[in-house]
Design an enzyme around this catalytic site. Structure first.
Site: not given
Length: 232
Positions: A2, A102
């Protein structure tokens, strides 16, 4: 991994959701990146927001600058690795967010940014650990990292890892200094896919210099030639 997330809600919404006091004004953030100073809630001060830098320096790395690459830790081994296990046991935190990003790779040089949120666009938190260290200037700094786990069905189409997202009950257990290690580890699992959604967003998110509401808006998927439609 992340590497970017957002926190675009108001100070009042954050205080209500997390039942914690924020003593400074909060500017909406749409593209939070490593090394930046952001609000967290720690197990030592669960009733107030603290501001820590994203990017942790392990205990054995005192006097080193905030690490740009060391921003996540795998939930599967966080209780075992020497660089993380003490923080896991003694210095846990939650990181408020309302979305994370993402990138789906379509080739060696092409990737498409996706934003992931809860279906009701509500606030949530990541599970994290934090460290305190002395900077090269002799100042005390606090840094954190986000724990990651295997992805659920929503995220797995884009990436092979996702941040550990905690619901309200899990947040209380994670911040409780008396929670047993076995119970803590049981919290570090993929969030329910039924409660999440993902969608493509503007490539503006690719640059940390961009931090505006345009970043979190849903955009049309990119076409076969890799061109984006930013409007519509």
């Amino acid at each position: 991994m992340c590497g970017r997330y957002s926190l675009s809600k108001s100070k009042e919404e954050l205080e209500e959701r997390f039942q914690a006091e924020m003593f400074t004004d909060l500017k909406p953030r749409y593209n939070i990146a490593p090394t930046q100073l952001v609000p967290v809630i720690t197990s030592q001060s669960p009733k107030g927001f603290s501001y820590f830098y994203w990017g942790i320096t392990p205990e054995f790395g005192k006097n080193r600058p905030v690490a740009q690459k060391l921003i996540n830790a795998k939930a599967e081994t966080v209780n075992e690795k020497i660089s993380f296990k003490t923080a896991f046991r003694q210095r846990r935190c939650i990181i408020p967010a309302d979305g994370f990003y993402e990138w789906k790779r379509l080739g060696k040089k092409t990737s498409v940014p996706y934003r992931f949120t809860l279906r009701e666009d509500e606030l949530f938190s990541f599970a994290g650990i934090w460290e305190e260290y002395e900077s090269v200037n002799g100042e005390t700094q606090h840094t954190f990292l986000i724990l990651t786990t295997t992805p659920n069905k929503v995220v797995s189409e884009i990436h092979d890892r996702m941040p550990v997202i905690l619901d309200r009950d899990a947040e209380k257990k994670w911040l409780d200094k008396y929670t047993e290690e076995e119970d803590l580890l049981s919290l570090l699992k993929p969030y329910s896919a039924d409660s999440m959604m993902g969608f493509t967003v503007s490539p503006l998110v690719n640059s940390v210099q961009n931090d505006s509401p345009a970043i979190i808006r849903k955009t049309s998927p990119m076409d076969q030639h890799g061109n984006y439609t930013l409007f519509g």
